[in-house]
Design a protein around this motif. Sequence first.
Motif, PDB file in Angstrom:
ATOM      1  N   LEU A 276      30.172  46.320  42.250  1.00 15.88           N
ATOM      2  CA  LEU A 276      31.572  46.117  41.901  1.00 15.88           C
ATOM      3  C   LEU A 276      32.023  47.342  41.125  1.00 15.88           C
ATOM      4  CD1 LEU A 276      32.375  45.337  38.688  1.00 15.88           C
ATOM      5  CD2 LEU A 276      31.091  43.309  39.237  1.00 15.88           C
ATOM      6  N   THR A 277      33.321  47.626  41.117  1.00 16.45           N
ATOM      7  CA  THR A 277      33.821  48.783  40.374  1.00 16.45           C
ATOM      8  C   THR A 277      35.044  48.364  39.569  1.00 16.45           C
ATOM      9  OG1 THR A 277      34.502  51.113  40.537  1.00 16.45           O
ATOM     10  CG2 THR A 277      35.237  49.665  42.313  1.00 16.45           C
ATOM     11  N   GLY A 278      35.083  48.792  38.290  1.00 16.29           N
ATOM     12  CA  GLY A 278      36.195  48.395  37.425  1.00 16.29           C
ATOM     13  C   GLY A 278      35.850  47.136  36.653  1.00 16.29           C
ATOM     14  N   ALA A 279      36.875  46.422  36.249  1.00 18.27           N
ATOM     15  CA  ALA A 279      36.665  45.281  35.350  1.00 18.27           C
ATOM     16  C   ALA A 279      35.921  44.126  36.010  1.00 18.27           C
ATOM     17  CB  ALA A 279      38.014  44.799  34.819  1.00 18.27           C
ATOM     18  N   GLY A 280      36.054  43.939  37.326  1.00 20.71           N
ATOM     19  CA  GLY A 280      35.368  42.842  38.011  1.00 20.71           C
ATOM     20  C   GLY A 280      36.114  41.526  37.916  1.00 20.71           C
ATOM     21  N   ALA A 281      35.390  40.412  38.219  1.00 22.50           N
ATOM     22  CA  ALA A 281      36.002  39.081  38.324  1.00 22.50           C
ATOM     23  C   ALA A 281      37.158  39.129  39.332  1.00 22.50           C
ATOM     24  CB  ALA A 281      36.463  38.577  36.950  1.00 22.50           C
ATOM     25  N   GLY A 283      39.024  42.291  42.022  1.00 21.84           N
ATOM     26  CA  GLY A 283      39.067  43.751  42.130  1.00 21.84           C
ATOM     27  C   GLY A 283      38.273  44.248  43.318  1.00 21.84           C
ATOM     28  N   SER A 284      37.536  45.348  43.130  1.00 24.03           N
ATOM     29  CA  SER A 284      36.987  46.099  44.265  1.00 24.03           C
ATOM     30  C   SER A 284      35.494  46.364  44.142  1.00 24.03           C
ATOM     31  CB  SER A 284      37.721  47.442  44.376  1.00 24.03           C
ATOM     32  OG  SER A 284      39.095  47.249  44.608  1.00 24.03           O
ATOM     33  N   VAL A 285      34.935  46.825  45.268  1.00 19.58           N
ATOM     34  CA  VAL A 285      33.557  47.319  45.302  1.00 19.58           C
ATOM     35  C   VAL A 285      33.583  48.791  45.684  1.00 19.58           C
ATOM     36  CG1 VAL A 285      32.613  45.063  45.974  1.00 19.58           C
ATOM     37  CG2 VAL A 285      33.158  46.757  47.751  1.00 19.58           C
ATOM     38  N   VAL A 286      32.495  49.506  45.328  1.00 24.66           N
ATOM     39  CA  VAL A 286      32.301  50.882  45.790  1.00 24.66           C
ATOM     40  C   VAL A 286      30.921  50.951  46.429  1.00 24.66           C
ATOM     41  CG1 VAL A 286      31.445  51.672  43.512  1.00 24.66           C
ATOM     42  CG2 VAL A 286      32.297  53.338  45.173  1.00 24.66           C
ATOM     43  N   ALA A 287      30.819  51.695  47.539  1.00 25.47           N
ATOM     44  CA  ALA A 287      29.542  51.815  48.237  1.00 25.47           C
ATOM     45  C   ALA A 287      29.312  53.258  48.650  1.00 25.47           C
ATOM     46  CB  ALA A 287      29.540  50.912  49.477  1.00 25.47           C
ATOM     47  N   LEU A 288      28.048  53.676  48.586  1.00 21.26           N
ATOM     48  CA  LEU A 288      27.663  55.011  49.063  1.00 21.26           C
ATOM     49  C   LEU A 288      27.105  54.839  50.475  1.00 21.26           C
ATOM     50  CD1 LEU A 288      27.307  58.031  48.508  1.00 21.26           C
ATOM     51  CD2 LEU A 288      25.054  57.504  47.526  1.00 21.26           C
ATOM     52  N   PRO A 289      27.823  55.352  51.496  1.00 22.59           N
ATOM     53  CA  PRO A 289      27.389  55.117  52.874  1.00 22.59           C
ATOM     54  C   PRO A 289      26.032  55.753  53.179  1.00 22.59           C
ATOM     55  CG  PRO A 289      29.562  56.189  52.795  1.00 22.59           C
ATOM     56  CD  PRO A 289      29.041  56.155  51.402  1.00 22.59           C
ATOM     57  N   ARG A 290      25.254  55.120  54.044  1.00 23.04           N
ATOM     58  CA  ARG A 290      24.106  55.822  54.625  1.00 23.04           C
ATOM     59  C   ARG A 290      24.649  56.994  55.425  1.00 23.04           C
ATOM     60  NH1 ARG A 290      19.498  52.945  54.115  1.00 23.04           N
ATOM     61  NH2 ARG A 290      19.794  50.772  53.534  1.00 23.04           N
TER      62      ARG A 290
END
Length: 321
Positions: A276-281, A283-290
Amino acid sequence: VTDPIPARPIPLAARAPGKCVLFGEHAVVHGKPELVLAIDLYTQVALRPGPELRLNGNPEVARSHRYLSRAMADLWAGGDPLDVVAVSRIPRASGLGSSAAFVAALAAGLGAARGGRDRPALAQACFTIEREAQGVGSPGDTSAAVAGGYIGLNSAASSSGEKLWEVAAGTERWTVHRVPDPGWVWVVAYTGVPKDTGTTVRAVRERLRRPDGPALLERFAETAEAGIRAVLSEDRDEVGRLLMANHELLRDLGVSHPRLEALLEAARPAALGSKLTGAGAGGSVVALPRPQMEIDLVRRLARAGGVPYAVRPAPAGAELV
Ligand code: PMV
């Protein structure tokens, strides 16, 4: 990047990038290290003379907008009324920095109209406005919107890079350094569930009062420092592993959400790591692609109901356009 905002008369337009937190959100509020990435989704603010203060043509919206009201009080005292028009690609309340980008673009524009502004002063002004409007928080979002690129806060690992500025709120102080761009594409995805930073930050403060609070904060700090070192050495696999470790700590803090977990699950086959990215509950996710799997990752997140964006670092922070 440390070039000042030049002087320019109104009418003018300025823009600033959104952000995603890669390591250390929440812990940074308590002085621990954080790594933030300014992303190439922008908010643009146009300023021109108006009969009264208006936001996107509406005086009531302008009056009830906490960030706009604070910014006008702090940076435009005695100034003529302005017609403010804001356009953004950053979804609101998504944890992707829409309010910081709005504040930074607006403050850059007002600063230009008042004869120009250097970036350390702009970063402090933006943080003060956000703190006044939001009541809580760290300067991570606003500093990323002013600096662009990758920045480290309160991090020993990033202190080998250029020192950008120090930002304060009362007796609290954060140091911000430049972290070089390793040249990667990231994928972020909004759950569609708006987050509430103030409420979540206050709940975390309560959670950290439990006996294991200090030890938990130390694990956040270690993970963020290791994450920053892994970005500096361009070690994608290690960054992926540490993103997962950071997410586990955030779950422990109680700020995940079933919609976030669903997106993280969907991302797994195409990502080296995600959180998750930011405050959570919400909001958004961040992912590092393969490697070579960016499009597959975007598709998986969309299929799982997210609103995905493939992003690169915004090379510059707040600027006139
Ligand atoms: O408001 P958000 O979702 O971008 O969260 C920012 C990160 C926090 O650490 C939770 C708050 C802060 O101000 O640092």
